[in-house]
Design an enzyme around this catalytic site. Structure first.
Site, PDB file in Angstrom:
ATOM      1  CB  CYS A  34      -0.961   0.020   1.189  1.00  0.00           C
ATOM      2  SG  CYS A  34      -0.141   0.169   2.778  1.00  0.00           S
ATOM      3  CG  ASP A  36      -0.195   3.415   3.997  1.00  0.00           C
ATOM      4  OD1 ASP A  36      -0.153   4.207   3.037  1.00  0.00           O
ATOM      5  OD2 ASP A  36      -1.249   2.971   4.457  1.00  0.00           O
ATOM      6  CB  CYS A  59      -4.750   3.942   5.814  1.00  0.00           C
ATOM      7  SG  CYS A  59      -4.377   2.679   7.035  1.00  0.00           S
ATOM      8  CB  CYS A 103      -3.201  -0.711   9.212  1.00  0.00           C
ATOM      9  SG  CYS A 103      -4.186  -0.818   7.703  1.00  0.00           S
TER      10      CYS A 103
HETATM   11 FE1  FES Z   1      -1.466   0.638   4.356  1.00  0.00          FE
HETATM   12 FE2  FES Z   1      -3.300   0.790   6.286  1.00  0.00          FE
HETATM   13  S1  FES Z   1      -3.645   0.598   4.134  1.00  0.00           S
HETATM   14  S2  FES Z   1      -1.153   0.649   6.494  1.00  0.00           S
END
Ligand code: FES
Length: 146
Positions: A34, A36, A59, A103
């Site tokens: 993702c 992040d 997120c 996450c």
């Molecule tokens: Fe990547 Fe939550 S969608 S850490």
């Protein structure tokens, strides 16, 4: 409601956001899928985490889990902080939707990476097994559905 009141609270009002200049340990982890990223800074006195700050580019669940994780390790010993699991973080938030559990893994891994950084900087010996998932496929746990 998809998210608990605690998740919403920590997402909209995250605790301990920021950077610690001259931190004693810094941990940065990312979710390759993702994109992040979470970075945690620790101030350590003796064996105790006296201050902790985080920056998360991610997120809402990543922000909420980072926030509560900082509260959970502040004032704790390093060995206590190393026992922090993503499950404990999720429980402290009164749960996350199943597709967001991954996450919370970022929070656990970032804390571990920061403690490892502290150990490495100070040439403190440790059991490699504690950090076996770091810098590897830490974010591809079974719970991950990205
Ligand atoms: Fe990547 Fe939550 S969608 S850490």
């Amino acid at each position: 409601m998809l998210y608990s009141a605690k998740v919403m609270d920590h997402f909209t009002n995250p605790r301990n956001v920021g950077i610690i200049e001259n931190a004693d340990g810094v941990g940065e982890v990312g979710n390759a899928k993702c994109g992040d990223i979470m970075k945690i800074y620790l101030k350590i006195d003796g064996n105790v985490i006296t201050d902790v700050k985080f920056n998360t580019f991610g997120c809402g669940s990543a922000i909420a889990t980072s926030s509560i994780a900082t509260e959970m390790i502040k004032g704790k010993t390093l060995s206590d902080a190393l026992t922090l699991s993503n499950r404990a973080v999720v429980e402290a938030l009164d749960g996350l939707p199943p597709q967001k559990i991954h996450c919370s893994v970022l929070a656990e891994e970032a804390v571990k990476a920061a403690v490892k950084d502290y150990y490495d900087r100070n040439s403190i010996e440790y059991d490699d097994k504690i950090f076996k998932n770091l810098n590897g496929c830490a974010h591809c746990h079974d719970s991950c559905s990205v």
